[in-house]
Design a protein around this motif. Structure first.
Motif, PDB file in Angstrom:
ATOM      1  N   ARG A  66       0.904  -1.216  -0.006  1.00 36.84           N
ATOM      2  CA  ARG A  66      -0.115   0.109  -0.201  1.00 36.84           C
ATOM      3  C   ARG A  66       0.924   1.111  -0.040  1.00 36.84           C
ATOM      4  NH1 ARG A  66      -4.787   2.671   3.890  1.00 36.84           N
ATOM      5  NH2 ARG A  66      -3.837   4.889   3.542  1.00 36.84           N
ATOM      6  N   THR A  67       2.009   0.887   0.627  1.00 36.62           N
ATOM      7  CA  THR A  67       2.936   2.344   0.779  1.00 36.62           C
ATOM      8  C   THR A  67       3.181   2.844  -0.861  1.00 36.62           C
ATOM      9  OG1 THR A  67       3.844   1.942   2.903  1.00 36.62           O
ATOM     10  CG2 THR A  67       5.133   3.282   1.608  1.00 36.62           C
ATOM     11  N   ILE A  68       3.799   1.784  -1.403  1.00 33.27           N
ATOM     12  CA  ILE A  68       4.417   2.232  -2.988  1.00 33.27           C
ATOM     13  C   ILE A  68       3.171   2.590  -3.874  1.00 33.27           C
ATOM     14  CG2 ILE A  68       6.349   1.001  -2.170  1.00 33.27           C
ATOM     15  CD1 ILE A  68       5.463  -1.195  -4.140  1.00 33.27           C
ATOM     16  N   GLN A  69       2.027   2.199  -3.533  1.00 34.49           N
ATOM     17  CA  GLN A  69       0.863   2.140  -4.549  1.00 34.49           C
ATOM     18  C   GLN A  69       0.191   3.466  -4.212  1.00 34.49           C
ATOM     19  OE1 GLN A  69      -1.203  -1.478  -4.827  1.00 34.49           O
ATOM     20  NE2 GLN A  69       0.534  -2.886  -5.194  1.00 34.49           N
ATOM     21  N   LYS A  70      -0.441   3.681  -2.969  1.00 33.07           N
ATOM     22  CA  LYS A  70      -1.153   4.480  -2.679  1.00 33.07           C
ATOM     23  C   LYS A  70      -0.411   5.704  -1.578  1.00 33.07           C
ATOM     24  CE  LYS A  70      -5.546   5.455  -0.240  1.00 33.07           C
ATOM     25  NZ  LYS A  70      -6.580   4.770   0.459  1.00 33.07           N
ATOM     26  N   ASP A  71       0.251   5.648  -0.556  1.00 33.83           N
ATOM     27  CA  ASP A  71       0.709   6.282   0.390  1.00 33.83           C
ATOM     28  C   ASP A  71       1.741   7.369  -0.235  1.00 33.83           C
ATOM     29  OD1 ASP A  71      -1.080   5.431   2.427  1.00 33.83           O
ATOM     30  OD2 ASP A  71       0.417   3.615   2.746  1.00 33.83           O
ATOM     31  N   ILE A  72       2.798   6.659  -0.749  1.00 36.67           N
ATOM     32  CA  ILE A  72       3.955   7.613  -1.439  1.00 36.67           C
ATOM     33  C   ILE A  72       4.128   6.942  -2.911  1.00 36.67           C
ATOM     34  CG2 ILE A  72       6.028   8.704  -0.980  1.00 36.67           C
ATOM     35  CD1 ILE A  72       6.298   7.510   1.786  1.00 36.67           C
ATOM     36  N   PRO A  73       3.357   7.166  -3.699  1.00 40.10           N
ATOM     37  CA  PRO A  73       3.353   6.377  -5.004  1.00 40.10           C
ATOM     38  C   PRO A  73       4.623   6.931  -5.854  1.00 40.10           C
ATOM     39  CG  PRO A  73       1.595   7.999  -4.925  1.00 40.10           C
ATOM     40  CD  PRO A  73       2.042   8.010  -3.580  1.00 40.10           C
ATOM     41  N   ASN A  74       5.188   7.853  -5.429  1.00 41.23           N
ATOM     42  CA  ASN A  74       6.256   8.542  -6.280  1.00 41.23           C
ATOM     43  C   ASN A  74       7.768   8.040  -5.746  1.00 41.23           C
ATOM     44  OD1 ASN A  74       5.922  10.177  -4.074  1.00 41.23           O
ATOM     45  ND2 ASN A  74       6.639  12.028  -5.118  1.00 41.23           N
ATOM     46  N   GLN A 255       2.396  13.843   0.489  1.00 38.00           N
ATOM     47  CA  GLN A 255       3.078  15.056   0.213  1.00 38.00           C
ATOM     48  C   GLN A 255       4.283  15.300   1.228  1.00 38.00           C
ATOM     49  OE1 GLN A 255       2.933  17.333  -2.740  1.00 38.00           O
ATOM     50  NE2 GLN A 255       4.752  17.818  -1.758  1.00 38.00           N
ATOM     51  N   SER A 256       3.883  15.233   2.475  1.00 42.07           N
ATOM     52  CA  SER A 256       4.795  15.514   3.523  1.00 42.07           C
ATOM     53  C   SER A 256       5.930  14.642   3.603  1.00 42.07           C
ATOM     54  CB  SER A 256       4.081  15.400   4.871  1.00 42.07           C
ATOM     55  OG  SER A 256       3.633  13.900   5.315  1.00 42.07           O
ATOM     56  N   MET A 257       5.956  13.184   3.325  1.00 39.08           N
ATOM     57  CA  MET A 257       6.835  12.318   3.379  1.00 39.08           C
ATOM     58  C   MET A 257       7.801  12.514   2.170  1.00 39.08           C
ATOM     59  SD  MET A 257       7.073   9.814   5.648  1.00 39.08           S
ATOM     60  CE  MET A 257       7.160  11.067   6.675  1.00 39.08           C
ATOM     61  N   SER A 258       7.065  13.000   0.870  1.00 36.72           N
ATOM     62  CA  SER A 258       7.937  13.387  -0.076  1.00 36.72           C
ATOM     63  C   SER A 258       8.885  14.624   0.220  1.00 36.72           C
ATOM     64  CB  SER A 258       7.177  13.680  -1.534  1.00 36.72           C
ATOM     65  OG  SER A 258       6.447  12.501  -1.981  1.00 36.72           O
ATOM     66  N   ASN A 259       8.344  15.406   1.016  1.00 30.13           N
ATOM     67  CA  ASN A 259       9.299  16.665   1.484  1.00 30.13           C
ATOM     68  C   ASN A 259      10.076  16.274   2.444  1.00 30.13           C
ATOM     69  OD1 ASN A 259       7.241  18.415  -0.100  1.00 30.13           O
ATOM     70  ND2 ASN A 259       6.046  18.835   1.606  1.00 30.13           N
ATOM     71  N   GLN A 260       9.791  15.300   3.348  1.00 34.41           N
ATOM     72  CA  GLN A 260      10.890  15.141   4.182  1.00 34.41           C
ATOM     73  C   GLN A 260      12.107  14.315   3.419  1.00 34.41           C
ATOM     74  OE1 GLN A 260       9.814  13.096   7.868  1.00 34.41           O
ATOM     75  NE2 GLN A 260       8.218  14.599   8.693  1.00 34.41           N
ATOM     76  N   LEU A 261      11.698  13.465   2.647  1.00 32.43           N
ATOM     77  CA  LEU A 261      12.803  12.855   1.868  1.00 32.43           C
ATOM     78  C   LEU A 261      13.369  13.926   1.162  1.00 32.43           C
ATOM     79  CD1 LEU A 261      10.795   9.692   0.485  1.00 32.43           C
ATOM     80  CD2 LEU A 261      12.282   9.907   2.534  1.00 32.43           C
ATOM     81  N   ALA A 262      12.855  14.904   0.558  1.00 27.47           N
ATOM     82  CA  ALA A 262      13.683  15.905  -0.121  1.00 27.47           C
ATOM     83  C   ALA A 262      14.645  16.648   0.870  1.00 27.47           C
ATOM     84  CB  ALA A 262      12.814  16.856  -0.892  1.00 27.47           C
ATOM     85  N   LEU A 263      14.107  16.942   2.121  1.00 23.82           N
ATOM     86  CA  LEU A 263      14.889  17.315   2.893  1.00 23.82           C
ATOM     87  C   LEU A 263      16.248  16.754   3.521  1.00 23.82           C
ATOM     88  CD1 LEU A 263      12.181  19.184   5.453  1.00 23.82           C
ATOM     89  CD2 LEU A 263      13.772  20.407   4.164  1.00 23.82           C
ATOM     90  N   PHE A 264      15.781  15.407   3.936  1.00 29.71           N
ATOM     91  CA  PHE A 264      16.899  14.634   3.965  1.00 29.71           C
ATOM     92  C   PHE A 264      17.953  14.686   2.982  1.00 29.71           C
ATOM     93  CE2 PHE A 264      13.890  11.334   6.155  1.00 29.71           C
ATOM     94  CZ  PHE A 264      13.949  12.040   7.403  1.00 29.71           C
ATOM     95  N   ASP A 265      17.657  14.618   1.882  1.00 28.48           N
ATOM     96  CA  ASP A 265      18.744  14.632   0.744  1.00 28.48           C
ATOM     97  C   ASP A 265      19.335  16.139   0.756  1.00 28.48           C
ATOM     98  OD1 ASP A 265      19.751  13.558  -1.868  1.00 28.48           O
ATOM     99  OD2 ASP A 265      18.913  15.491  -2.655  1.00 28.48           O
ATOM    100  N   LYS A 266      18.423  17.100   1.028  1.00 30.52           N
ATOM    101  CA  LYS A 266      19.365  18.572   1.113  1.00 30.52           C
ATOM    102  C   LYS A 266      20.498  18.457   2.313  1.00 30.52           C
ATOM    103  CE  LYS A 266      18.069  23.373   1.877  1.00 30.52           C
ATOM    104  NZ  LYS A 266      17.230  24.439   2.101  1.00 30.52           N
ATOM    105  N   TYR A 267      19.797  17.988   3.435  1.00 35.30           N
ATOM    106  CA  TYR A 267      20.937  17.937   4.787  1.00 35.30           C
ATOM    107  C   TYR A 267      22.075  17.146   4.257  1.00 35.30           C
ATOM    108  CZ  TYR A 267      17.712  20.290   7.593  1.00 35.30           C
ATOM    109  OH  TYR A 267      16.903  21.303   8.460  1.00 35.30           O
TER     110      TYR A 267
END
Length: 270
Positions: A66-74, A255-267
């Protein structure tokens, strides 16, 4: 005819290459003496290159598929963009990602915080340093990410929670509705070590980076997240706290998880 055939071949190669980024494994937990379904998403791996890792914990009643299909599909696109391996263990319907004192078959803190990290580092080309390893999740997984991350600072330098279920004191009847009692027992006998606020003293002395967010219309979680944020400020724990429009649903945490993953990458790039 040649054009059609060429198009088909290119399409086939693309699909095969894309599918190779998803690895579905049953990973053995010595402490639970069972195998745990885990999805590992990798970028296109290059020989001689080592990758950052993020462990992603789903919410109550969720699962890796469900995570990869619906929760964070990107996630596949983000894995390639950020050149990061994402690890999504199955935390069962209601494990709450703890080492249960009453159910020996539910020891998910040890599995994720120790056993799974060792397995991934042994079988995938990771940078085997906590400085390039993060853990995050939403709802039940937000609680789990903080609980595991704070208690395993040698394995995780970055810890994120999205709309986390952070305060059992505020659960009331939801303590049994969300089956927390199945893994932690009677609320009145709950050890303080399972309260997120109890770990603030550990956060004060840690060098970890904490990211927390919650939707302003999330009536279940917003007040407990705001209160925890204030507790961290009072105790001078450095962290990033974000509120944005949204309720307690997949639209928000996707959206928020995608944003957090982007923040991890930035740090990681600082």
């Amino acid at each position: 005819m040649k054009t059609i055939l060429y198009t088909f071949v290119v399409f086939l190669v693309t699909v095969v290459g894309y599918a190779q980024q998803i690895h579905r494994e049953l990973i053995y937990s010595p402490k639970m003496n069972t195998k745990i379904e885990t999805i590992i998403i990798t970028p296109q791996l290059e020989s001689g290159h080592a990758y950052k890792t993020v462990y992603i914990l789903h919410g109550y009643s969720g699962n890796p598929e469900r995570t990869i299909q619906k929760d964070i599909p990107n996630l596949m696109e983000l894995s390639q963009q950020f050149q990061t391996i994402y690890v999504i263990p199955n935390g069962r319907y209601n494990s709450w990602y703890v080492d249960s004192p009453i159910d020996k078959s539910s020891q998910y803190e040890t599995f994720i915080g120790e056993e799974l990290v060792q397995y991934i580092d042994s079988n995938y080309p990771t940078i085997s340093s906590s400085q390039y390893r993060a853990i995050c999740g939403w709802s039940m997984g937000g609680y789990g990410a903080l609980h595991i991350g704070i208690n395993h600072p040698n394995n995780f330098a970055f810890v994120g929670s999205s709309c986390g279920a952070l305060d059992f004191n505020r659960f009331g009847n939801n303590y049994t509705y969300y089956q927390v009692n199945k893994v932690l027992g009677d609320f009145n006998k709950l050890p303080h070590t399972f309260f997120t606020s109890h770990n603030i003293s550990k956060m004060q002395s840690s060098k970890q980076l904490y990211i927390l967010d919650c939707g302003t219309e999330d009536t279940q979680m917003i007040e407990m997240n705001r209160e925890f944020h204030q507790q961290l400020i009072t105790n001078k724990v450095q962290h990033l706290y974000i509120e944005s429009l949204g309720t307690h649903d997949a639209n928000y945490w996707s959206q928020s998880m995608s944003n957090q993953l982007a923040l991890f990458d930035k740090y990681w790039k600082l």
